[in-house]
Design a protein around this motif. Structure first.
Motif, PDB file in Angstrom:
ATOM      1  N   ALA A   3       0.779  -1.234  -0.015  1.00  0.00           N
ATOM      2  CA  ALA A   3      -0.131   0.118   0.055  1.00  0.00           C
ATOM      3  C   ALA A   3       0.806   1.215  -0.017  1.00  0.00           C
ATOM      4  N   ILE A   4       1.989   1.604   0.724  1.00  0.00           N
ATOM      5  CA  ILE A   4       2.893   2.631   0.577  1.00  0.00           C
ATOM      6  C   ILE A   4       3.653   2.821  -0.333  1.00  0.00           C
ATOM      7  N   GLU A   5       4.139   1.659  -1.069  1.00  0.00           N
ATOM      8  CA  GLU A   5       4.560   1.760  -2.507  1.00  0.00           C
ATOM      9  C   GLU A   5       3.602   2.259  -3.537  1.00  0.00           C
ATOM     10  N   THR A   6       2.191   1.878  -3.290  1.00  0.00           N
ATOM     11  CA  THR A   6       1.220   2.176  -4.148  1.00  0.00           C
ATOM     12  C   THR A   6       0.874   3.703  -4.108  1.00  0.00           C
ATOM     13  N   GLU A   8       3.117   6.041  -2.573  1.00  0.00           N
ATOM     14  CA  GLU A   8       4.019   6.879  -3.108  1.00  0.00           C
ATOM     15  C   GLU A   8       4.473   6.958  -4.565  1.00  0.00           C
ATOM     16  N   SER A   9       3.766   5.795  -5.456  1.00  0.00           N
ATOM     17  CA  SER A   9       4.480   5.779  -6.834  1.00  0.00           C
ATOM     18  C   SER A   9       3.076   6.343  -7.828  1.00  0.00           C
ATOM     19  N   ARG A  10       1.943   6.493  -7.063  1.00  0.00           N
ATOM     20  CA  ARG A  10       0.950   6.794  -8.146  1.00  0.00           C
ATOM     21  C   ARG A  10       0.810   8.427  -8.449  1.00  0.00           C
ATOM     22  N   ARG A  11       0.614   8.635  -9.757  1.00  0.00           N
ATOM     23  CA  ARG A  11       0.770   9.782 -10.280  1.00  0.00           C
ATOM     24  C   ARG A  11      -0.317  10.132 -11.065  1.00  0.00           C
ATOM     25  N   SER A  12      -0.601  11.317 -11.150  1.00  0.00           N
ATOM     26  CA  SER A  12      -1.593  11.808 -12.176  1.00  0.00           C
ATOM     27  C   SER A  12      -1.026  12.038 -13.662  1.00  0.00           C
ATOM     28  N   VAL A  13      -1.229  10.695 -14.285  1.00  0.00           N
ATOM     29  CA  VAL A  13      -0.506  10.437 -15.576  1.00  0.00           C
ATOM     30  C   VAL A  13      -1.463  11.153 -16.784  1.00  0.00           C
TER      31      VAL A  13
END
Length: 200
Positions: A3-6, A8-13
């Motif tokens: 969950a933490i990696e998700t 941290e890596s989620r961006r508005s693409v």
């Protein structure tokens, strides 16, 4: 990906592969996960409009600042909410619960919202926002990218999708396969500007 990696890596693409088609299985799973979002009184008053029709997507893009992700993403979600969800039979939301829970929560729903138009609208936006964030995190965990969007003409969009009069349109989310890196992440404001403790 945890969950933490998700998060941290989620961006508005902004850039998506227009040839990619999301499988029915992935779409069903994404919707299933989105529906795990919390909502007041378990009303689940968010409503998801899944837009895949290419011609409709072109029309929506025309009233959404010509943003390419409207047509190029694999799926476009319109996050909406039902303003009258609190008027439904409470059993719709609580028939699974122990009787003592039904007896407490069921009778409380309508009086809680009765005559409070601002609260009803606020609740609708809250629920659709929670569902939207859940959708974006789920999409990232499934190997997709996403982009929440408010840059569009809401009246034109409502007309194009035949939005029911008792629904509110909250925002759009494009979901698909990324073709270009996301823009650099904006700096986060310091805690001193966004975090307080106990009182302001």
């Amino acid at each position: 990906m945890n969950a933490i990696e998700t998060i941290e890596s989620r961006r508005s693409v902004k850039h998506y592969d227009p040839e990619h088609v999301m499988s029915e299985e992935d779409l069903a799973k994404l919707i299933e996960l989105t529906k795990l979002a919390p909502s007041s009184f378990n009303m689940q008053n968010y409503r998801l409009l899944v837009v895949r029709d290419p011609e409709l997507r072109k029309q929506l893009r025309a009233v959404a600042w010509d943003q390419a992700q409207v047509t190029d993403a694999s799926v476009l979600f319109l996050m909406c909410a039902d303003l009258n969800a609190h008027l439904a039979d409470p059993a719709k939301y609580w028939s699974h619960a122990p009787q003592e829970v039904q007896d407490i929560l069921g009778p409380a729903i309508q009086p809680f919202y009765e005559g409070k138009e601002q609260l009803i609208r606020d609740e609708a936006v809250r629920s659709s926002a929670l569902a939207g964030m859940t959708l974006m995190i789920a999409a990232k965990g499934m190997g997709y990218e996403s982009c929440p969007m408010v840059g569009y003409d809401p009246e034109a969009v409502a007309k194009l999708v035949n939005l029911p009069s008792d629904y509110v349109l909250s925002f759009m989310i494009a979901v698909g396969k990324q073709t270009k890196p996301a823009w650099p992440r904006g700096e986060r404001l310091p805690d001193s500007e966004v975090v307080s403790y106990d009182r302001f």
